[in-house]
Design an enzyme around this catalytic site. Structure first.
Site, PDB file in Angstrom:
ATOM      1  N   GLU A  43      41.200  23.078  33.962  1.00 25.69           N
ATOM      2  CA  GLU A  43      40.796  22.125  35.001  1.00 25.69           C
ATOM      3  C   GLU A  43      39.387  21.604  34.710  1.00 25.69           C
ATOM      4  O   GLU A  43      39.136  20.398  34.707  1.00 25.69           O
ATOM      5  CB  GLU A  43      40.841  22.818  36.360  1.00 25.69           C
ATOM      6  CG  GLU A  43      40.359  21.961  37.513  1.00 25.69           C
ATOM      7  CD  GLU A  43      40.179  22.759  38.790  1.00 25.69           C
ATOM      8  OE1 GLU A  43      40.186  22.145  39.867  1.00 25.69           O
ATOM      9  OE2 GLU A  43      40.009  24.002  38.713  1.00 25.69           O
ATOM     10  N   HIS A  44      38.457  22.514  34.485  1.00 20.19           N
ATOM     11  CA  HIS A  44      37.080  22.169  34.119  1.00 20.19           C
ATOM     12  C   HIS A  44      36.802  22.706  32.719  1.00 20.19           C
ATOM     13  O   HIS A  44      37.021  23.886  32.461  1.00 20.19           O
ATOM     14  CB  HIS A  44      36.071  22.807  35.073  1.00 20.19           C
ATOM     15  CG  HIS A  44      36.287  22.500  36.517  1.00 20.19           C
ATOM     16  ND1 HIS A  44      36.956  23.356  37.367  1.00 20.19           N
ATOM     17  CD2 HIS A  44      35.918  21.429  37.265  1.00 20.19           C
ATOM     18  CE1 HIS A  44      36.984  22.829  38.586  1.00 20.19           C
ATOM     19  NE2 HIS A  44      36.370  21.663  38.553  1.00 20.19           N
ATOM     20  N   TYR A 102      44.499  15.674  52.224  1.00 16.95           N
ATOM     21  CA  TYR A 102      44.388  17.015  52.786  1.00 16.95           C
ATOM     22  C   TYR A 102      43.031  17.596  52.418  1.00 16.95           C
ATOM     23  O   TYR A 102      42.637  17.584  51.250  1.00 16.95           O
ATOM     24  CB  TYR A 102      45.500  17.935  52.285  1.00 16.95           C
ATOM     25  CG  TYR A 102      45.468  19.265  53.007  1.00 16.95           C
ATOM     26  CD1 TYR A 102      45.929  19.349  54.312  1.00 16.95           C
ATOM     27  CD2 TYR A 102      44.919  20.395  52.416  1.00 16.95           C
ATOM     28  CE1 TYR A 102      45.854  20.550  55.011  1.00 16.95           C
ATOM     29  CE2 TYR A 102      44.841  21.598  53.108  1.00 16.95           C
ATOM     30  CZ  TYR A 102      45.314  21.667  54.403  1.00 16.95           C
ATOM     31  OH  TYR A 102      45.227  22.848  55.099  1.00 16.95           O
ATOM     32  N   SER A 139      41.203  27.389  41.169  1.00 12.57           N
ATOM     33  CA  SER A 139      40.207  26.760  40.309  1.00 12.57           C
ATOM     34  C   SER A 139      40.139  27.425  38.933  1.00 12.57           C
ATOM     35  O   SER A 139      40.383  28.629  38.787  1.00 12.57           O
ATOM     36  CB  SER A 139      38.837  26.825  40.977  1.00 12.57           C
ATOM     37  OG  SER A 139      37.879  26.094  40.250  1.00 12.57           O
ATOM     38  N   GLN A 177      32.409  29.347  39.606  1.00  9.39           N
ATOM     39  CA  GLN A 177      33.830  29.035  39.772  1.00  9.39           C
ATOM     40  C   GLN A 177      34.608  30.230  40.293  1.00  9.39           C
ATOM     41  O   GLN A 177      35.569  30.084  41.047  1.00  9.39           O
ATOM     42  CB  GLN A 177      34.421  28.542  38.450  1.00  9.39           C
ATOM     43  CG  GLN A 177      33.966  27.160  38.052  1.00  9.39           C
ATOM     44  CD  GLN A 177      34.264  26.120  39.126  1.00  9.39           C
ATOM     45  OE1 GLN A 177      35.408  25.916  39.509  1.00  9.39           O
ATOM     46  NE2 GLN A 177      33.222  25.473  39.641  1.00  9.39           N
ATOM     47  N   ASP A 212      31.416  18.954  41.031  1.00  7.65           N
ATOM     48  CA  ASP A 212      32.097  19.356  42.261  1.00  7.65           C
ATOM     49  C   ASP A 212      31.563  18.601  43.468  1.00  7.65           C
ATOM     50  O   ASP A 212      32.303  18.357  44.425  1.00  7.65           O
ATOM     51  CB  ASP A 212      31.911  20.853  42.508  1.00  7.65           C
ATOM     52  CG  ASP A 212      32.869  21.713  41.693  1.00  7.65           C
ATOM     53  OD1 ASP A 212      33.834  21.158  41.134  1.00  7.65           O
ATOM     54  OD2 ASP A 212      32.652  22.935  41.623  1.00  7.65           O
ATOM     55  N   GLN A 242      52.358  22.311  57.163  1.00  4.05           N
ATOM     56  CA  GLN A 242      52.747  21.406  58.242  1.00  4.05           C
ATOM     57  C   GLN A 242      52.001  20.076  58.178  1.00  4.05           C
ATOM     58  O   GLN A 242      52.542  19.037  58.584  1.00  4.05           O
ATOM     59  CB  GLN A 242      52.566  22.069  59.609  1.00  4.05           C
ATOM     60  CG  GLN A 242      51.197  22.630  59.902  1.00  4.05           C
ATOM     61  CD  GLN A 242      51.045  24.089  59.489  1.00  4.05           C
ATOM     62  OE1 GLN A 242      51.640  24.536  58.515  1.00  4.05           O
ATOM     63  NE2 GLN A 242      50.242  24.836  60.241  1.00  4.05           N
TER      64      GLN A 242
END
Length: 425
Positions: free
Chosen positions: A321-322, A124, A230, A252, A355, A184
């Site tokens: 996360e970072h 995705y 994030s 960020q 990133d 979807q």
């Protein structure tokens, strides 16, 4: 933005910082309805939902044929940057590929592991009119490197799909591209439609609708993890450059008003300088409103610890996360922190480098799940199978152990299956 003392944090503030969630509960029932429609109505549902949510009347759901044309249409400097980033990402993920192995552990007993890719993967990629080529590269390339037979990309529909997204899919090696967005798209990958093939694994970032859909279909397909907004946590000491820390926090924060950005330091002067640098640069940003909302997030802030040990404990509990470590002893500090999605060492390793183009993957665990899982990698798309070969001598050496344990568990047939091979004695 004022700095706070870690030692003075109230219980509710600690909960907001350390017990973050993806915020999907509010949309679960709506997402379940969307998934039911996709499963029962197929392409008809995908087109109707595109009209309902994206205000787009979709003709062809499959836009694979547009990839190569898009690669030719985007500006040369943009496609060159895509290819440069793709090469770095590919090299890093190729280095992750494990080798099959088989070893002798005793006379007549060989054991080993082999690795095989899943066959079909759905990636995705957020954005329809917006372009997020980096998310395409990060999702597709590890799957291709792993040897996945068919890698499909889904991205939200638009009157004209952004050519940069399609060009990235082409450079990454995607096999199919569908203009399907939101929950979807996840349903289409999980259940299949007349146009969209079912897959075995679904990966990639998305909003809370996408995250809720991934939670619902988990079990029907494998997923990477449930990602939220994030996050960045910077551990800084007095040698850190406040302008660098502030720039990383602002970068960020521009992702999402729900993004979480944190700096923790053992030096009060550094904390003050960071907050001043953030304030000085905020109004000049194009996405100042989004950034300001993220800075006001309850899971954001600048904090002063009584010692670097307390700062390390804060970072470990936060499980960002970072994680950026901008300190003179960054390697030593890294050795003391186990929970982070991706780590950036030193003042010249901005999160933006990872990133886009350093080579590491930016699809990473959020909401503290870095305590229990890692980011997207080649391993996400591989299955490991154990292999054993025993000859008569090898089985004889294990015979008494196996039959004794089988009898203890009341599984007579297990013991008999071993003894049957020695009935000629």
């Amino acid at each position: 933005m004022e700095y706070e003392a870690v030692a003075d944090l109230a219980p509710d503030r600690r909960v907001a910082l350390f017990e973050r969630d993806a915020g999907v509960d509010a949309v679960r029932s709506d997402v379940a309805e969307i998934l039911d429609r996709v499963e029962s109505e197929g392409d008809v549902a995908l087109r109707a939902l595109a009209s309902e949510f994206d205000d787009v009347e979709v003709g062809n759901l499959d836009v694979t044929d547009e990839m190569e044309r898009a690669a030719d249409a985007v500006p040369d400097d943009v496609y060159d940057a895509i290819e440069d980033a793709a090469a770095n990402i590919r090299a890093f993920h190729e280095a992750q590929l494990p080798d099959d192995w088989r070893e002798s552990f005793a006379a007549g007993r060989e054991l080993g592991r082999r690795f095989r890719p899943v066959r079909r993967v759905g990636v995705y990629a957020p954005g329809g009119t917006a372009a997020y080529p980096s998310s395409v590269l990060m999702g597709v390339i590890p799957a291709v490197v792993a040897g996945v037979e068919q890698v499909a990309v889904a991205t939200p529909p638009a009157e004209t799909i952004n050519p940069v997204t399609l060009a990235a899919a082409h450079a990454a090696g995607a096999d199919r591209v569908y203009q399907v967005g939101g929950a979807q798209a996840i349903g289409a990958f999980a259940y299949g439609t007349e146009t969209v093939d079912t897959v075995q694994t679904v990966v990639g970032p998305g909003n809370k609708w996408v995250t809720a859909a991934k939670a619902e279909v988990r079990g029907d397909v494998e997923i990477d993890f449930l990602a939220g907004p994030s996050e960045l946590l910077v551990v800084a000491d007095e040698t850190a450059e406040p302008a660098f820390v502030a720039a990383d926090l602002l970068a960020q924060a521009e992702h999402d008003p729900n993004a979480s950005v944190v700096a923790v330091t053992d030096d009060e002067a550094t904390a003050a300088a960071i907050t001043d640098a953030v304030a000085a640069r905020l109004d000049d940003r194009e996405r100042a409103d989004t950034i300001r909302a993220a800075l006001d997030n309850e899971a954001s802030g600048v904090f002063v610890a009584r010692s670097m040990s307390e700062a390390v404990m804060f970072a470990e509990e936060y499980a960002a996360e970072h994680l950026s470590i901008q300190a003179s002893d960054d390697e030593a500090l890294l050795d003391r922190i186990d929970s982070a999605g991706s780590v950036f060492l030193g003042g010249y390793a901005p999160v933006a480098a990872g990133d886009y183009a350093a080579g590491t993957n930016h699809v990473l665990p959020t909401n503290g799940t870095a305590r229990v899982t890692g980011g997207l990698s080649v391993d996400t798309f591989l299955r490991s199978t154990t292999v054993q070969r025993l000859d008569r001598e090898g089985l004889a050496a294990l015979r008494e152990t196996v039959t004794t344990l089988a009898d203890a568990e009341g599984l007579e047939g297990h013991a008999a299956s071993v003894d049957a091979r020695f009935e000629d004695e």
